[in-house]
Design an enzyme around this catalytic site. Structure first.
Site, mmCIF file in Angstrom:
data_model
loop_
_atom_site.group_PDB
_atom_site.id
_atom_site.type_symbol
_atom_site.label_atom_id
_atom_site.label_comp_id
_atom_site.label_asym_id
_atom_site.label_seq_id
_atom_site.Cartn_x
_atom_site.Cartn_y
_atom_site.Cartn_z
ATOM 1 N N MET A 153 -6.586 0.121 -6.396
ATOM 2 C CA MET A 153 -6.433 -1.307 -6.562
ATOM 3 C C MET A 153 -5.324 -1.810 -5.661
ATOM 4 O O MET A 153 -4.348 -2.360 -6.147
ATOM 5 C CB MET A 153 -6.148 -1.571 -8.052
ATOM 6 C CG MET A 153 -5.874 -2.991 -8.421
ATOM 7 S SD MET A 153 -7.316 -3.996 -8.228
ATOM 8 C CE MET A 153 -6.630 -5.338 -7.328
ATOM 9 N N PRO A 154 -5.407 -1.585 -4.382
ATOM 10 C CA PRO A 154 -4.350 -2.092 -3.507
ATOM 11 C C PRO A 154 -4.355 -3.618 -3.427
ATOM 12 O O PRO A 154 -5.393 -4.265 -3.549
ATOM 13 C CB PRO A 154 -4.687 -1.490 -2.145
ATOM 14 C CG PRO A 154 -5.564 -0.329 -2.446
ATOM 15 C CD PRO A 154 -6.332 -0.716 -3.670
ATOM 16 N N LEU A 155 -3.177 -4.155 -3.244
ATOM 17 C CA LEU A 155 -2.971 -5.581 -2.986
ATOM 18 C C LEU A 155 -2.318 -5.655 -1.614
ATOM 19 O O LEU A 155 -1.275 -5.036 -1.388
ATOM 20 C CB LEU A 155 -2.075 -6.194 -4.057
ATOM 21 C CG LEU A 155 -1.668 -7.647 -3.892
ATOM 22 C CD1 LEU A 155 -2.881 -8.557 -3.913
ATOM 23 C CD2 LEU A 155 -0.690 -8.038 -4.994
ATOM 24 N N SER A 168 0.579 -2.919 -1.623
ATOM 25 C CA SER A 168 1.036 -2.463 -2.943
ATOM 26 C C SER A 168 -0.101 -1.659 -3.549
ATOM 27 O O SER A 168 -1.244 -2.123 -3.589
ATOM 28 C CB SER A 168 1.372 -3.651 -3.842
ATOM 29 O OG SER A 168 2.428 -4.406 -3.299
#
Length: 126
Positions: A1-3, A72
């Protein structure tokens, strides 16, 4: 779940910016096992007066085409996966939109799984 947050100088076309999104997403899918449709990314554009960088810091000759990429992600990847991510992002952005590897700056910020809420006010990964 990278941002993913991307910062760059203003003046590039929509197609150029979309190629950056696509290249980063492909690299994350290839190296970080990011699921299909896991795309949460922004690009912030800056005038020259609002975008400063070290043109030769660490012996790397950067240009005004520099792209700052901050990712992130959960702290679940190995050192080998991180190295592969950095190299693959530079390669994909070199292919399209044609960025030089010297102008690809990546910063990975890792956090615990319980630090993420994907909606509904829930900690889905806790």
């Amino acid at each position: 779940m990278p941002l993913v947050h991307i910062a760059m100088r203003s003046g590039k076309s929509d197609a150029y910016r979309q190629a950056i999104f696509d290249g980063i997403y492909r690299a994350m899918r290839e190296t970080f096992s990011v699921p299909e449709d896991d795309q949460f990314m922004t690009i912030t554009l800056h005038d020259a007066a609002d975008f400063r960088y070290g043109a030769s810091y660490f012996g790397i000759a950067r240009s005004d085409d520099l792209v700052l990429i901050q990712i992130s992600a959960m702290n679940t990847r190995t050192l080998e996966q991180k190295k592969a991510l950095f190299a693959t992002i530079a390669a994909r952005l070199g292919e399209n939109p044609g960025l030089r590897p010297e102008d690809v700056f990546v910063n990975l910020i890792e956090g615990a799984r319980e630090n993420w809420s994907l909606g509904h006010g829930l900690a889905q990964y806790a």
